[in-house]
Enzyme design. Structure first.
Site, mmCIF file in Angstrom:
data_model
loop_
_atom_site.group_PDB
_atom_site.id
_atom_site.type_symbol
_atom_site.label_atom_id
_atom_site.label_comp_id
_atom_site.label_asym_id
_atom_site.label_seq_id
_atom_site.Cartn_x
_atom_site.Cartn_y
_atom_site.Cartn_z
ATOM 1 N N ARG A 1 8.327 12.007 4.325
ATOM 2 C CA ARG A 1 8.290 12.757 5.588
ATOM 3 C C ARG A 1 8.711 11.837 6.723
ATOM 4 N NH1 ARG A 1 2.964 13.928 6.843
ATOM 5 N NH2 ARG A 1 3.718 15.314 8.467
ATOM 6 N N LYS B 1 -3.417 6.786 0.012
ATOM 7 C CA LYS B 1 -2.472 7.838 -0.369
ATOM 8 C C LYS B 1 -2.055 7.701 -1.838
ATOM 9 C CE LYS B 1 1.833 9.886 1.261
ATOM 10 N NZ LYS B 1 2.542 10.294 2.465
ATOM 11 N N ARG C 1 -9.189 7.418 14.328
ATOM 12 C CA ARG C 1 -9.652 6.398 15.286
ATOM 13 C C ARG C 1 -10.950 5.776 14.803
ATOM 14 N NH1 ARG C 1 -10.296 8.535 20.911
ATOM 15 N NH2 ARG C 1 -11.023 10.390 19.876
HETATM 16 C C1 BTN Z 1 5.686 11.858 2.025
HETATM 17 O O1 BTN Z 1 6.241 11.138 2.862
HETATM 18 O O2 BTN Z 1 4.466 11.851 1.908
HETATM 19 C C2 BTN Z 1 6.511 12.767 1.163
HETATM 20 C C3 BTN Z 1 6.970 12.079 -0.085
HETATM 21 C C4 BTN Z 1 7.746 12.997 -1.019
HETATM 22 C C5 BTN Z 1 8.368 12.218 -2.171
HETATM 23 C C6 BTN Z 1 8.995 13.122 -3.193
HETATM 24 S S1 BTN Z 1 9.453 12.252 -4.657
HETATM 25 C C7 BTN Z 1 10.320 13.665 -5.238
HETATM 26 C C8 BTN Z 1 11.015 14.266 -4.043
HETATM 27 N N1 BTN Z 1 12.300 13.644 -3.839
HETATM 28 C C9 BTN Z 1 12.357 12.941 -2.708
HETATM 29 O O3 BTN Z 1 13.336 12.304 -2.319
HETATM 30 N N2 BTN Z 1 11.194 13.036 -2.056
HETATM 31 C C10 BTN Z 1 10.248 13.866 -2.768
#
Ligand code: BTN
Length: 323
Positions: free
Chosen positions: A121, A186, A320
């Site tokens: 993201r 995460k 926070r």
């Molecule tokens: C995030 O930033 O939390 C989202 C991560 C999403 C990763 C997955 S891996 C499979 C799919 N292909 C990608 O390039 N991204 C998503």
């Protein structure tokens, strides 16, 4: 040389001599050496011992498209029109976007062992070493444009948590809007990308990345992360994990199409990692401090700020420190 064949040979974690590999794959010693280097660059540790040959530091179970398909329940398998397991790709989301408006694309499921340009993201990179984790994307078509997608990403997070429960993994929670958290770090991320008509018929690519095993390559990740392997008592089979997550996701999508996010709100609240916490929400223009009340029926974040509860549809949250 077919890299997938070489990786498949080494997957058992045993020694394989250069001679054996050369004969099986019909290649020269020099070509093998080059491909072993490549495998290492992609994230696997290979031991080289004179007189013995090559060996992975640990055995790996590769993804198997037939096994995944056979394990899916009837709703999930009848939804699939095309299933790919790619050894190397740029991004499974990109592969899915490329097919999204074709016939096959409407029920497309794409896994990869390695992504060279895995995306996260907010323009971040999703580090995707070979053979360690689960990276997949699926395409889902919606008839009523972006408005019908409210809360979809939260629903996907919840369906991953529900699937992980089957593997006896405790300590799971969800951080708005859709990070899956394990023991405060995460463990999985979700990236939705849309194509088509934003106010009509559109296709949504649902991309999921789940950390299954540690890999050196993941040292470059700049946020707190964890892998399922760190808390699981038994060794996790990524094929089984893929089956459970896809079954859970397809079942949730069917319900979501009829009932929207409201049907998932109680389930999501049960795992809400932020409820009652003091947070900063960074929006496009500014940063707002407040206390998280929960989420509403559309998946919006309810934040108590300056004495009133406001709903936010997007933003990046930082917890926070409470004084
Ligand atoms: C995030 O930033 O939390 C989202 C991560 C999403 C990763 C997955 S891996 C499979 C799919 N292909 C990608 O390039 N991204 C998503």
């Amino acid at each position: 040389m077919d890299l997938h064949k070489l990786i498949s040979m080494l997957a058992d974690g045993e020694f394989h001599s250069g001679e054996e590999i050369g004969e099986c794959l019909g290649v020269s010693r020099a070509a093998i050496w080059k491909q072993i280097k490549r495998i290492e660059e992609l994230g696997l540790d290979v031991f080289k011992v004179t007189g013995k040959g090559y060996k992975l530091s640990a055995p790996i179970r590769l993804l198997d498209g037939d096994r995944i398909f056979d394990g899916l329940n009837s709703s999930a398998s009848s939804w699939i029109r095309k299933l790919d397991v790619l050894t190397i790709t740029d991004s499974t989301n990109q592969r899915a976007l490329d097919l999204a408006d074709t016939v096959a694309g409407k029920g497309y499921l794409c896994f990869a062992e390695y992504q060279s340009q895995g995306r996260g993201r907010r323009g971040r990179k999703w580090v995707s070493p070979l053979g360690s984790n689960l990276y997949f994307s699926m395409v889902k078509e919606f008839a009523n444009g972006a408005a019908a997608l409210e809360g979809l990403s939260l629903m996907v997070g919840l369906s991953i948590v529900n699937a992980l429960k089957e593997f006896d993994i405790g300590g799971l929670s969800l951080k708005w809007p859709n990070d899956v958290i394990l023991e405060g770090k995460k463990v999985a991320g979700i990236l939705l990308e849309m194509t088509g008509d934003p106010s009509g018929l559109c296709q949504v690519v649902i991309g999921v990345g789940i950390n299954v095993a540690k890999s050196k390559m993941m040292d470059e990740i700049d946020q707190a992360w964890i892998s399922l392997g760190e808390v699981s008592n038994s060794s996790l089979d990524r094929n089984q994990l893929a089956i459970s997550v896809v079954n859970s996701l397809v079942a949730s999508l069917e319900k979501f199409e009829v009932e929207g996010f409201a049907a998932f709100r109680p389930g999501w609240s049960e795992y809400d990692a932020l409820k009652g916490r003091s947070v900063s929400l960074a929006t496009a223009n500014n940063s707002i401090n407040g206390d998280v009340v929960g989420v509403d029926d559309t998946g919006g974040l309810l934040l108590r700020t300056e004495g009133e509860v406001k709903c936010f549809k997007s933003g990046e949250i930082t917890v926070r420190l409470e004084s």
